[in-house]
Write a protein that holds these residues in place. Structure first.
Motif, PDB file in Angstrom:
ATOM      1  N   ASP A   1       0.844  -1.202   0.000  1.00  0.00           N
ATOM      2  CA  ASP A   1       0.000   0.000   0.000  1.00  0.00           C
ATOM      3  C   ASP A   1       0.880   1.253   0.000  1.00  0.00           C
ATOM      4  OD1 ASP A   1      -2.265  -1.620   0.186  1.00  0.00           O
ATOM      5  OD2 ASP A   1      -2.153  -1.666   2.377  1.00  0.00           O
ATOM      6  N   GLY A   2       0.610   2.163  -0.912  1.00  0.00           N
ATOM      7  CA  GLY A   2       1.318   3.442  -0.925  1.00  0.00           C
ATOM      8  C   GLY A   2       2.789   3.333  -1.249  1.00  0.00           C
ATOM      9  N   PHE A   3       3.211   2.226  -1.841  1.00  0.00           N
ATOM     10  CA  PHE A   3       4.639   2.067  -2.132  1.00  0.00           C
ATOM     11  C   PHE A   3       5.118   3.080  -3.162  1.00  0.00           C
ATOM     12  CE2 PHE A   3       8.089   0.184  -4.621  1.00  0.00           C
ATOM     13  CZ  PHE A   3       9.025  -0.025  -3.635  1.00  0.00           C
ATOM     14  N   LYS A   4       4.258   3.436  -4.115  1.00  0.00           N
ATOM     15  CA  LYS A   4       4.659   4.386  -5.159  1.00  0.00           C
ATOM     16  C   LYS A   4       5.011   5.738  -4.551  1.00  0.00           C
ATOM     17  CE  LYS A   4       3.333   5.767  -9.827  1.00  0.00           C
ATOM     18  NZ  LYS A   4       3.944   7.086  -9.729  1.00  0.00           N
TER      19      LYS A   4
ATOM     20  N   LEU B   1       1.017  -9.784   7.109  1.00  0.00           N
ATOM     21  CA  LEU B   1       0.698  -8.360   7.257  1.00  0.00           C
ATOM     22  C   LEU B   1       1.479  -7.749   8.416  1.00  0.00           C
ATOM     23  CD1 LEU B   1      -3.165  -8.424   6.657  1.00  0.00           C
ATOM     24  CD2 LEU B   1      -1.441  -7.378   5.178  1.00  0.00           C
ATOM     25  N   ALA B   2       1.619  -8.514   9.501  1.00  0.00           N
ATOM     26  CA  ALA B   2       2.376  -8.021  10.655  1.00  0.00           C
ATOM     27  C   ALA B   2       3.855  -7.865  10.294  1.00  0.00           C
ATOM     28  CB  ALA B   2       2.206  -8.969  11.830  1.00  0.00           C
TER      29      ALA B   2
ATOM     30  N   ALA C   1       0.143  -3.679   3.461  1.00  0.00           N
ATOM     31  CA  ALA C   1      -0.117  -4.424   2.235  1.00  0.00           C
ATOM     32  C   ALA C   1      -1.573  -4.846   2.181  1.00  0.00           C
ATOM     33  CB  ALA C   1       0.788  -5.648   2.153  1.00  0.00           C
ATOM     34  N   SER C   2      -2.034  -5.094   0.973  1.00  0.00           N
ATOM     35  CA  SER C   2      -3.356  -5.686   0.731  1.00  0.00           C
ATOM     36  C   SER C   2      -3.125  -7.055   0.123  1.00  0.00           C
ATOM     37  CB  SER C   2      -4.172  -4.798  -0.205  1.00  0.00           C
ATOM     38  OG  SER C   2      -4.339  -3.510   0.347  1.00  0.00           O
ATOM     39  N   ILE C   3      -3.790  -8.079   0.667  1.00  0.00           N
ATOM     40  CA  ILE C   3      -3.530  -9.453   0.256  1.00  0.00           C
ATOM     41  C   ILE C   3      -4.823 -10.102  -0.213  1.00  0.00           C
ATOM     42  CG2 ILE C   3      -2.662 -11.711   0.980  1.00  0.00           C
ATOM     43  CD1 ILE C   3      -0.952 -10.344   3.051  1.00  0.00           C
ATOM     44  N   GLY C   4      -4.747 -10.695  -1.403  1.00  0.00           N
ATOM     45  CA  GLY C   4      -5.860 -11.468  -1.922  1.00  0.00           C
ATOM     46  C   GLY C   4      -5.572 -12.950  -1.834  1.00  0.00           C
TER      47      GLY C   4
ATOM     48  N   ARG D   1      -7.404  -1.356   2.895  1.00  0.00           N
ATOM     49  CA  ARG D   1      -5.985  -1.712   2.874  1.00  0.00           C
ATOM     50  C   ARG D   1      -5.535  -2.309   4.206  1.00  0.00           C
ATOM     51  NH1 ARG D   1      -3.023   3.063  -0.716  1.00  0.00           N
ATOM     52  NH2 ARG D   1      -4.564   3.091  -2.388  1.00  0.00           N
ATOM     53  N   ASN D   2      -4.294  -2.799   4.201  1.00  0.00           N
ATOM     54  CA  ASN D   2      -3.698  -3.450   5.378  1.00  0.00           C
ATOM     55  C   ASN D   2      -4.593  -4.582   5.884  1.00  0.00           C
ATOM     56  OD1 ASN D   2      -1.757  -3.928   7.321  1.00  0.00           O
ATOM     57  ND2 ASN D   2      -2.678  -2.521   8.799  1.00  0.00           N
ATOM     58  N   ARG D   3      -5.044  -5.400   4.969  1.00  0.00           N
ATOM     59  CA  ARG D   3      -5.923  -6.524   5.318  1.00  0.00           C
ATOM     60  C   ARG D   3      -5.888  -7.542   4.186  1.00  0.00           C
ATOM     61  NH1 ARG D   3     -10.935  -3.818   6.743  1.00  0.00           N
ATOM     62  NH2 ARG D   3      -9.515  -2.074   7.105  1.00  0.00           N
ATOM     63  N   GLY D   4      -6.506  -8.700   4.460  1.00  0.00           N
ATOM     64  CA  GLY D   4      -6.613  -9.737   3.460  1.00  0.00           C
ATOM     65  C   GLY D   4      -8.066  -9.969   3.102  1.00  0.00           C
ATOM     66  N   ALA D   5      -8.291 -10.536   1.920  1.00  0.00           N
ATOM     67  CA  ALA D   5      -9.641 -10.862   1.466  1.00  0.00           C
ATOM     68  C   ALA D   5      -9.581 -12.158   0.697  1.00  0.00           C
ATOM     69  CB  ALA D   5     -10.209  -9.742   0.599  1.00  0.00           C
TER      70      ALA D   5
END
Length: 811
Positions: free
Chosen positions: A425-428, A489-490, A508-511, A541-545
């Protein structure tokens, strides 16, 4: 049978008589036969003499000069002597000078005057035949000598120092480029053929001094061709001449040169070379063989390579060579050094065939390909791994996915597997603001954390940029996947200390997608995990789905929205609406902001909140932005033509547009094309645009230099540094509607609005408040010295026609 009777009697000498007086001829015949001669026949005329001699081929012809009506004996003698090469003795009663002169032309072997004394004739015949025999020996020796010269391709030279000339004979065709023949050539004309002046002078000195000459030199023929000539000559005092031989040795010189080159190649090549006999025993080796293997050639002479060089290992491709095998063979094989260490080698075995097609030797060549195999291993690693992080790449992911799918299909009891799609997230923003080197350090550290956390059979892959995929082996449930997701994520969110001493952190966002529950192919599984990742990002963001069909439907809708947006310009579905900018003091329209609207042919009006972010993500904002600029200039030109004064016109631009090379120039061209002053145009950019480095800043300075105004939209909602305002050529700050909405009730919003207004006034910037909807908001803003506003209290965004009517009404 005794020895004497076994020996063949000597053949009698055969004589032909040419005489027109038959009585004399018969008497002569009788006398000759009495002496032991054999008379082959009697001819009485010139023609008979020639025909008889040609038919019988006697050893000698006795020729009368005056044959009466039968012709001239001297003419017959010439034919017999010159054409048939038979010796002739004249029997004549004439001895005059004129007759004698004609007779001599036949080169007779005797001249006997009538009346004949038989004893004298016998002596003359014997002397003539002795002379014939000696001449025959001489001719035979000369012929053998000439044939020997022809066979050896020798030329003969004689140098006469007194006359300073060479007499040349023998095989001279290849030397002088002309047929072999005897001829004489001058001293200078001969020596000028020698190319090197030093050699030419040396030969000249030796010749004139009468010393031996032995030299091999470059010789330039008359036709310009260069050959190599060998000269051997010596001085013979009894002849007072230098006599020697010449020989074209170009082939030998070339062969020697080739041998020297081959010897250099043999000793200096990097490949090991062994010369083997017919039984494949070592006869010779080069230095590279010793260097590669550690063996000295003397140690392996007489041995076969299989005895000391080739390692016997199971799985090696063996080379089987039969005796007299005339086919070249190349094979990869494992070889052994003298210290018993092994190395892979590429080996070739080639037969050596002589001129008659018989095999005489073998040439074995080999090279150590350890470095090649090492490079191949590294290349394989490079082909399957990301260069920055060392994780797998797309190619490795594809291989592993297909392998796991095939294994899952054949081993149902082991269950399926899972795929995690991770996007930082927001790496750019971190990359753009802190630099790519800091961003790379973050990626490397995150990859290291993945390796220390995942199981041995799990595979982590960097897809590119800030996207990672993790293939989870034998994953049994979404709960297991979510547990790992939370752990990752941690790990990702833990701060990272960079080499420049700065601490950064990200989320990060994780699928999550499972096989075979969510997909039945590799591509579909990646797509499902990607869809779930976007859902996690959209959820905050900062979560998984975890993937679901509902997410798939939304992803499909997003895809359809993107495809529709690509066609929107072509189909004329985009529209500009104008929201007036009002002067709070008198309510005048002092400008307007262009707001983009999309009227989809099937779905109707689509909110900018939906399609503008999508346009930014897909890059469609670039052609859309160009359309907005052109359309806004066209509207302004129309109002100008009608005598209307819309004031300052503002359009929104994105960071991608500002990063385009030549964007400022295109803005200037659009204004010039429509006859507009740059002061009419104001470009609004967001705070996030300022974080895209020098390219954006350079574009802003170019635009301001044109005379275009620059406004910072939604000020206070982003994360830009206030110090940046000092270095940017901004002319206006716009207070976001989120601070205006609760301006009358929220002290924080009041404080923010007041701070922005004071800061703008201090820095000499204009201020515009967005979203003004009530009178109390208007009153407060006036008190804060804010003069320009937009909002529903005055006007919503209006279509071009409505805004034109408004301008006409207020003119």
């Amino acid at each position: 049978m005794d020895t004497e009777t076994s020996l063949a009697a000597p053949r009698p000498i055969r004589v032909q008589i040419v005489e027109d007086e038959l009585i004399f001829a018969y008497d002569l015949r009788q006398n000759l036969e009495a002496l032991g001669y054999s008379v082959t026949g009697i001819a009485s005329s010139e023609q008979q003499a020639v025909d008889l001699a040609a038919r019988e081929r006697p050893d000698l012809v006795l020729m009368d000069i005056n044959l009466g009506r039968g012709g001239d004996g001297t003419r017959a003698a010439k034919q017999v002597s010159h054409q048939l090469h038979l010796p002739v003795i004249y029997l004549t009663a004439y001895a005059g000078d004129d007759i004698l002169q004609r007779a001599i032309e036949a080169a007779p072997y005797g001249y006997v005057l009538k009346p004949i004394q038989i004893v004298e004739l016998n002596a003359t015949i014997r002397a003539a035949l002795a002379r014939v025999e000696e001449e025959r020996k001489t001719r035979r020796a000369e012929r053998r000598f000439r044939l020997a010269m022809e066979a050896g391709r020798f030329g003969v030279m004689e140098f006469d120092a007194a006359r300073r000339q060479f007499e040349l004979d023998g095989f001279m065709e290849s030397i002088l480029a002309q047929p072999s023949q005897s001829f004489t050539v001058g001293h200078d004309a001969f020596l000028r053929h020698i190319e090197e002046s030093e050699v030419r002078q040396s030969i000249d000195s030796l010749l004139l001094a009468g010393r031996m000459v032995q030299v091999c030199t470059a010789w330039r023929r008359d036709d310009g061709e260069r050959i190599w000539l060998e000269i051997h000559a010596s001085y013979f005092p009894e002849e007072d001449r230098v006599v020697g031989i010449l020989r074209d040795v170009s082939e030998r010189v070339q062969a020697e040169e080739h041998l020297r080159q081959a010897a250099v190649v043999f000793e200096t090549t990097g490949d090991g070379i062994l010369i083997l006999d017919r039984e494949q025993r070592v006869c010779m080796g080069n230095k590279a063989f010793e260097r590669i293997t550690g063996w000295r050639v003397q140690e392996v002479l007489g041995q076969r390579p299989d005895d000391f060089l080739h390692a016997s290992r199971s799985g090696d491709r063996r080379r089987v060579v039969a005796t007299d095998d005339q086919d070249s063979i190349q094979v990869e094989i494992t070889c052994r050094r003298r210290d018993n260490s092994l190395f892979p080698a590429w080996e070739g075995l080639s037969p050596v065939i002589d001129r008659v097609g018989k095999l005489t030797h073998y040439v074995l060549t080999f090279c150590d390909i350890s470095a090649l195999r090492s490079v191949e291993s590294r290349l394989t690693h490079v082909a399957l791994h990301d260069a920055l992080t060392g994780l797998g790449n797309r190619h490795q992911l594809d291989i592993c996915l297909r392998h796991n799918i095939a294994r899952a299909a054949s081993r149902v009891d082991d269950g399926g597997f899972g795929l995690l799609f991770i996007d930082l997230d927001g790496f750019k923003n971190i990359n753009d603001s802190l630099g790519h080197s800091v961003g790379d350090e973050m990626l490397v550290e995150i990859a290291r954390r993945f390796r220390t956390t995942l199981r041995q059979n799990d595979v982590a892959v960097r897809m590119g940029g800030d996207e990672f995929l993790i293939l989870l082996d034998q994953l049994r449930s979404t709960e297991d996947a979510m547990a790992l997701c939370r752990k990752l994520l941690a790990l990702i969110s833990e701060p990272i200390r960079t080499s420049v001493g700065q601490t950064v952190s990200t989320t990060a966002s994780i699928g999550i997608a499972l096989f075979p529950e969510h997909a039945d192919s590799a591509d579909e599984l990646v797509k499902a995990a990607d869809t779930a990742m976007y859902a996690a990002k959209a959820a905050g963001r900062n979560r998984g789905a975890v993937f679901s069909q509902g997410l798939a439907r939304r992803a499909l809708e997003r895809l359809q929205l993107e495809q529709g947006l690509r066609q929107a310009i072509v189909r004329g579905e985009l529209e500009l609406q104008w929201q007036p900018v009002i002067d709070l003091r008198d309510g005048r329209i002092i400008g307007a902001e262009a707001l983009l609207r999309w009227n989809h042919g099937d779905s109707g009006r689509i909110s900018p909140e939906r399609f503008i972010p999508l346009a930014e993500e897909t890059g469609l904002i670039l052609p859309i932005g160009d359309w907005v600029l052109e359309q806004a200039c066209r509207n302004a030109a129309d109002w100008k033509a009608q005598g209307l004064e819309p004031g300052r016109l503002a359009i929104n631009v994105s960071a991608l547009q500002l990063q385009q090379e030549g964007y400022a120039e295109r803005v200037g061209e659009a204004l010039s094309r429509h006859g507009l002053s740059p002061e009419m145009l104001e470009l609004e950019l967001t705070e996030s645009s300022l974080q895209h480095g020098e390219a954006v800043q350079m574009a802003l300075h170019k635009l301001r230099a044109l005379g275009v105004y620059l406004a910072l939209d939604d000020f206070g909602t982003g994360f830009s540094s206030l110090s940046m305002l000092k270095f940017l050529p901004l002319t206006r700050l716009k207070i976001d509607r989120s601070f205006i909405r609760d301006l009358a009730t929220d002290p924080n919003d009041m404080a923010i609005a007041r701070t922005i207004a004071v800061m703008a006034m201090t820095m000499g910037l204009e201020v515009t408040a967005e979203g003004v909807e009530t009178e109390i908001q208007r009153t407060i803003l006036l008190g804060l010295n804010v003069r320009e506003v937009q909002g529903w209290l005055y006007h919503p965004a209006l279509p071009v026609g409505k805004f034109t009517e408004l301008l006409v009404a207020r003119r």
